[in-house]
Design a protein around this motif. Structure first.
Motif, PDB file in Angstrom:
ATOM      1  N   ASN A 108       0.833  -1.210   0.000  1.00  0.00           N
ATOM      2  CA  ASN A 108       0.000   0.000   0.000  1.00  0.00           C
ATOM      3  C   ASN A 108       0.865   1.256   0.000  1.00  0.00           C
ATOM      4  O   ASN A 108       0.410   2.330   0.346  1.00  0.00           O
ATOM      5  CB  ASN A 108      -0.982   0.010   1.172  1.00  0.00           C
ATOM      6  N   MET A 110       3.161   2.277   1.877  1.00  0.00           N
ATOM      7  CA  MET A 110       3.457   2.983   3.122  1.00  0.00           C
ATOM      8  C   MET A 110       4.953   3.239   3.244  1.00  0.00           C
ATOM      9  O   MET A 110       5.390   4.077   4.036  1.00  0.00           O
ATOM     10  CB  MET A 110       2.964   2.178   4.330  1.00  0.00           C
ATOM     11  N   MET A 146      -4.775  -1.072   6.113  1.00  0.00           N
ATOM     12  CA  MET A 146      -3.674  -1.668   6.864  1.00  0.00           C
ATOM     13  C   MET A 146      -3.959  -1.643   8.359  1.00  0.00           C
ATOM     14  O   MET A 146      -4.460  -0.661   8.892  1.00  0.00           O
ATOM     15  CB  MET A 146      -2.394  -0.886   6.575  1.00  0.00           C
ATOM     16  N   PHE A 148      -1.986  -2.277  11.993  1.00  0.00           N
ATOM     17  CA  PHE A 148      -0.609  -2.304  12.460  1.00  0.00           C
ATOM     18  C   PHE A 148      -0.432  -3.235  13.647  1.00  0.00           C
ATOM     19  O   PHE A 148      -1.399  -3.647  14.289  1.00  0.00           O
ATOM     20  CB  PHE A 148      -0.150  -0.904  12.847  1.00  0.00           C
ATOM     21  N   LYS A 150       1.023  -2.541  16.571  1.00  0.00           N
ATOM     22  CA  LYS A 150       0.557  -1.881  17.778  1.00  0.00           C
ATOM     23  C   LYS A 150      -0.767  -1.232  17.431  1.00  0.00           C
ATOM     24  O   LYS A 150      -0.853  -0.497  16.463  1.00  0.00           O
ATOM     25  CB  LYS A 150       1.585  -0.806  18.182  1.00  0.00           C
ATOM     26  N   THR A 152      -3.466   1.334  17.056  1.00  0.00           N
ATOM     27  CA  THR A 152      -3.281   2.779  17.040  1.00  0.00           C
ATOM     28  C   THR A 152      -4.615   3.492  16.955  1.00  0.00           C
ATOM     29  O   THR A 152      -4.895   4.163  15.980  1.00  0.00           O
ATOM     30  CB  THR A 152      -2.452   3.211  15.820  1.00  0.00           C
ATOM     31  N   PHE A 154      -7.128   6.431  17.317  1.00  0.00           N
ATOM     32  CA  PHE A 154      -6.925   7.863  17.434  1.00  0.00           C
ATOM     33  C   PHE A 154      -7.485   8.315  18.774  1.00  0.00           C
ATOM     34  O   PHE A 154      -8.445   7.739  19.273  1.00  0.00           O
ATOM     35  CB  PHE A 154      -7.656   8.604  16.316  1.00  0.00           C
ATOM     36  N   PRO A 155      -6.891   9.342  19.372  1.00  0.00           N
ATOM     37  CA  PRO A 155      -7.409   9.822  20.663  1.00  0.00           C
ATOM     38  C   PRO A 155      -8.733  10.555  20.487  1.00  0.00           C
ATOM     39  O   PRO A 155      -8.836  11.737  20.747  1.00  0.00           O
ATOM     40  CB  PRO A 155      -6.299  10.743  21.163  1.00  0.00           C
ATOM     41  N   LYS A 156      -9.720   9.834  19.991  1.00  0.00           N
ATOM     42  CA  LYS A 156     -11.055  10.388  19.774  1.00  0.00           C
ATOM     43  C   LYS A 156     -12.056   9.356  20.259  1.00  0.00           C
ATOM     44  O   LYS A 156     -11.676   8.298  20.739  1.00  0.00           O
ATOM     45  CB  LYS A 156     -11.294  10.621  18.281  1.00  0.00           C
ATOM     46  N   SER A 201     -14.023   7.483  24.746  1.00  0.00           N
ATOM     47  CA  SER A 201     -12.714   7.485  24.102  1.00  0.00           C
ATOM     48  C   SER A 201     -12.314   6.070  23.705  1.00  0.00           C
ATOM     49  O   SER A 201     -12.482   5.114  24.456  1.00  0.00           O
ATOM     50  CB  SER A 201     -11.663   8.056  25.041  1.00  0.00           C
ATOM     51  N   MET A 203      -9.413   5.136  23.506  1.00  0.00           N
ATOM     52  CA  MET A 203      -8.228   4.751  24.266  1.00  0.00           C
ATOM     53  C   MET A 203      -8.611   3.953  25.511  1.00  0.00           C
ATOM     54  O   MET A 203      -7.768   3.320  26.120  1.00  0.00           O
ATOM     55  CB  MET A 203      -7.440   5.992  24.699  1.00  0.00           C
ATOM     56  N   ARG A 217     -12.072   0.144  11.706  1.00  0.00           N
ATOM     57  CA  ARG A 217     -11.762   1.435  11.100  1.00  0.00           C
ATOM     58  C   ARG A 217     -11.288   1.247   9.658  1.00  0.00           C
ATOM     59  O   ARG A 217     -11.601   2.026   8.768  1.00  0.00           O
ATOM     60  CB  ARG A 217     -10.681   2.114  11.943  1.00  0.00           C
ATOM     61  N   THR A 218     -10.503   0.188   9.465  1.00  0.00           N
ATOM     62  CA  THR A 218     -10.034  -0.110   8.119  1.00  0.00           C
ATOM     63  C   THR A 218     -11.196  -0.544   7.231  1.00  0.00           C
ATOM     64  O   THR A 218     -11.290  -0.147   6.073  1.00  0.00           O
ATOM     65  CB  THR A 218      -8.970  -1.218   8.182  1.00  0.00           C
TER      66      THR A 218
ATOM     67  N   LEU B 199       0.406   7.368  14.859  1.00  0.00           N
ATOM     68  CA  LEU B 199      -0.837   8.098  14.603  1.00  0.00           C
ATOM     69  C   LEU B 199      -0.888   8.564  13.145  1.00  0.00           C
ATOM     70  O   LEU B 199      -1.905   8.434  12.464  1.00  0.00           O
ATOM     71  CB  LEU B 199      -0.884   9.312  15.538  1.00  0.00           C
ATOM     72  N   LEU B 206      -5.249   4.973   6.139  1.00  0.00           N
ATOM     73  CA  LEU B 206      -6.690   4.977   5.884  1.00  0.00           C
ATOM     74  C   LEU B 206      -7.034   5.820   4.658  1.00  0.00           C
ATOM     75  O   LEU B 206      -8.195   6.015   4.332  1.00  0.00           O
ATOM     76  CB  LEU B 206      -7.446   5.529   7.092  1.00  0.00           C
ATOM     77  N   GLN B 217      -5.262  14.814  12.989  1.00  0.00           N
ATOM     78  CA  GLN B 217      -4.534  13.987  13.957  1.00  0.00           C
ATOM     79  C   GLN B 217      -3.358  14.724  14.599  1.00  0.00           C
ATOM     80  O   GLN B 217      -3.254  14.801  15.810  1.00  0.00           O
ATOM     81  CB  GLN B 217      -3.993  12.707  13.290  1.00  0.00           C
ATOM     82  N   ILE B 333      -8.573  16.015  23.717  1.00  0.00           N
ATOM     83  CA  ILE B 333      -8.024  14.791  23.136  1.00  0.00           C
ATOM     84  C   ILE B 333      -8.246  13.674  24.134  1.00  0.00           C
ATOM     85  O   ILE B 333      -7.795  13.752  25.266  1.00  0.00           O
ATOM     86  CB  ILE B 333      -6.522  14.929  22.887  1.00  0.00           C
ATOM     87  N   GLN B 334      -8.947  12.655  23.704  1.00  0.00           N
ATOM     88  CA  GLN B 334      -9.291  11.602  24.664  1.00  0.00           C
ATOM     89  C   GLN B 334      -8.230  10.516  24.681  1.00  0.00           C
ATOM     90  O   GLN B 334      -8.414   9.441  24.139  1.00  0.00           O
ATOM     91  CB  GLN B 334     -10.645  11.014  24.295  1.00  0.00           C
ATOM     92  N   TRP B 335      -7.084  10.841  25.275  1.00  0.00           N
ATOM     93  CA  TRP B 335      -6.011   9.840  25.334  1.00  0.00           C
ATOM     94  C   TRP B 335      -6.463   8.650  26.141  1.00  0.00           C
ATOM     95  O   TRP B 335      -7.047   8.786  27.172  1.00  0.00           O
ATOM     96  CB  TRP B 335      -4.746  10.413  25.950  1.00  0.00           C
TER      97      TRP B 335
END
Lengths: 308, 335
Positions: A108, A110, A146, A148, A150, A152, A154-156, A201, A203, A217-218, B199, B206, B217, B333-335
């Motif tokens: 892809n 990357m 893709m 990964f 780890k 990942t 997003f912090p949302k 969140s 996270m 998400r992918t 990130l 995507l 991000q 930011i919702q860590w």
């Protein structure tokens, strides 16, 4: 039984049902300094057609031809030839540093974001060379998703994580997004666990949930191919089992290429397995055959645990 | 075996002593700094007591110490910081984004990087000379005694731009922007670098473009750090005297920039906003510096202290804003 690509240097290895690739000469002596041997490039032309998937209706999704890859002056992949049939799972195995992750990322593009890298050869996605200058990398990556090693997130919020991909391409309708989020989470077998807290969140999810979220998400971008780079290596056995079940389900709709260090995992989830060693594709074939009856000594050594 | 143990432990008391001594040293360093700060604050505040009041904030300079105020300088400083922020934030953050997110590492970017660090260490007076040549005088491109004026007709009013800029707010703001840009860029780069690469990779994988990745991000994750760096830089700028001395901040002036004394003036005469950048001005450090030079002891002692207290108050407000922004965005930011 359809076949993934073979780049056999042995013309006689075309007995039906056993078509492992065999780039013998240059890998047998483990000589790292040997670059792509001229013999292989000769061979790939003549044996190429035969190695195509010839039965069932599965057509070729990814067709990799003579790919060399360089990090600066260091060559990381040597003359890789491989085809991945659609709607199947191909596992890439091999010891650390053998180039399997690098290879995955060429699919892809990357690797493009790493300075000083260079690719030779062609990689066709449904008969279109993804390294063609006219190819839009952004569009390509929405077709080749893709996951990964780890996770990942997003912090949302969970919702925003899944909606990120569709929003990128301009989907703003709330009802449409809600629909995509639910479908993706369902597909990733995460919906029941998070449906009541979509605005929390991402996270806060557990490691295994986070990884399934990344898969969801992918899926939300509606890809044709999903690349997975050791998606379960950081997870506990139960979460790993869930991811593996998920991969098994997803195969019905998607073409999946997965890098794994875990040979049991490769055996459990994949139909085809490719063994990489020192930047070369040593052998590729139906998983069952490769594990029970490898043609290459190195493959046998690796899967029996003698090295790597 | 027991023999070895004994050898190993023979110096244990002196090792503990050294450890204790070092802790004491660190503690005394903290106390020393605290004591100096307290003495400073106490002496300034005790002198300024009774002098800082609403009148002080709302009157202009006067020959009589009890009538003197800091109004022009306070407004000048606020406008100066606002304009400096307007110039330095987009340029600084943009440069940092380019260096961190877009550019590939090569000889040019390494050269730029090294020089950014060098520029951050250049004394502020040097920026003053630069600002004088480039902005205030514009290389003497416009000769003659009289300032040329370029008039641009806007819908509601005419915008008159003096050329060269001369000793106006815009000259000061541009000079201060140059002064803090290296620090803004470097601190923004630092916070961009602290955003995990995974990130970015996840976003790019995507199918996000570079801009979409940065917008949704990278920037949100780096924003608290960037804001802190920017506000601390602006806090430094608000206390600068030397470069403004060079580019000609006025010593004594009894008019606020654009004649704006409050929100009401902006509403009744919005055109005055356009005059602000091209007004003559003074600022708090300049005002304080000039008061110190006065013969009357009241100016030297009390009015000066009152000015310092106001300056410190504005500084504290800005730093509090930095803390607030940092917390607010970190919660977002919702860590």
């Amino acid at each position: 039984m359809n076949q993934p690509s073979q780049n056999s240097t042995k013309p006689e290895s075309d007995s039906p049902g056993l078509k492992q690739s065999a780039p013998l000469e240059e890998t047998a002596n483990n000589d790292e300094s040997t670059n792509a041997s001229p013999k292989r490039s000769l061979v790939s032309g003549s044996n190429f057609d035969r190695s195509k998937p010839d039965n069932k209706n599965a057509s070729t999704m990814i067709d990799v031809r003579d790919v060399n890859f360089y990090y600066g002056d260091v060559q990381a992949l040597f003359n890789v030839n491989l085809t991945v049939p659609e709607k199947s799972v191909m596992a890439l195995i091999g010891p650390s540093g053998c180039g399997k992750s690098t290879f995955l990322r060429t699919l892809n593009r990357m690797n493009d974001i790493i300075d000083g890298t260079r690719v030779e050869g062609t990689i066709k996605l449904e008969n279109q060379n993804i390294y063609d200058p006219t190819i839009d990398v952004v569009a390509l990556r929405s077709r080749v998703g893709m996951v990964f090693q780890k996770s990942t997130p997003f912090p949302k919020s969970i919702f925003d994580n899944i909606a990120f991909g569709p929003r990128l391409s301009g989907t703003t309708s709330k009802s449409k997004l809600t629909e995509i989020v639910e479908r993706s989470l369902q597909q990733a077998a995460l919906w029941d666990e998070v449906k009541d807290r979509l605005s929390d969140s991402a996270m806060a999810l557990s490691g295994g949930q986070q990884q399934r979220l990344c898969i969801a998400r992918t899926l939300a971008t509606n890809p044709e191919v999903i690349l997975m780079d050791e998606p379960a290596s950081a997870l506990d056995p139960a979460s790993t089992a869930r991811i593996e079940d998920l991969i098994f389900e997803l195969r019905k709709q998607y073409t999946i290429v997965i890098v794994t260090h875990n040979m049991q995992q490769a055996a459990r989830v994949s139909q085809y397995t490719a063994f990489f060693y020192q930047g070369r594709l040593i052998e590729v074939g139906p998983t069952k055959e490769l594990f029970t009856n490898p043609t290459e000594k190195q493959t046998e050594d690796y899967i029996t645990g003698r090295f790597g | 075996m027991s023999n070895n143990r004994g050898e190993f432990n023979s110096k244990i008391n002196s090792r503990h002593r050294t450890s204790k001594l070092f802790e004491l040293f660190c503690l005394s360093a903290v106390l020393l700094a605290l004591v100096v700060l307290c003495v400073l604050l106490f002496s300034v505040i005790s002198k300024a007591w009774g002098w800082v009041d609403v009148d002080f904030l709302t009157s202009h300079h006067s020959r009589k110490p009890e009538d003197a105020g800091i109004k022009a300088a306070l407004w000048g400083s606020l406008w100066l910081i606002l304009l400096t922020g307007l110039f330095s934030i987009p340029i600084g953050v943009g440069a940092a984004l380019y260096l961190e997110e877009y550019s590939r590492k090569n000889r040019l970017t390494t050269f730029i990087q090294v020089n950014l660090s060098n520029l951050a260490g250049v004394p502020s007076i040097v920026y003053g000379i630069l600002g004088l040549t480039v902005f205030a005088r514009m290389f003497d491109m416009f000769p003659g005694e009289q300032q040329s004026v370029m008039t641009i007709s806007l819908l509601i009013t005419d915008l008159s731009i003096p050329l060269p800029f001369g000793p106006t707010l815009i000259t000061g703001a541009m000079t201060l922007s140059l002064l803090i840009l290296p620090v803004v860029i470097i601190s923004s780069q630092e916070s961009l670098r602290s955003v995990p690469p995974s990130l970015r990779h996840a976003s790019l994988a995507l199918g996000a473009t570079e801009w979409q990745t940065i917008r949704s991000q990278v920037l949100p994750a780096a924003l608290p750090g960037i804001a802190t760096g920017v506000i601390l830089s602006l806090s430094r700028a608000i206390g600068e005297t030397a470069p403004l001395l060079m580019v000609g901040a006025a010593s004594f002036i009894t008019a606020t920039p654009g004649g704006i004394d409050g929100m009401g003036d902006i509403l009744t005469n919005p055109g005055s906003l356009l005059e602000v950048p091209f007004s003559k001005y003074t600022c708090m450090p300049m005002q304080i510096y000039n008061w110190v030079k006065f013969a009357k002891v009241e100016f030297q002692e009390y009015v000066t202290s009152a000015g310092i207290v106001v300056l410190l108050g504005v500084l504290l407000l800005m730093n509090a804003t930095a803390v607030y922004i940092r917390m607010r965005f970190q919660n977002k930011i919702q860590w």
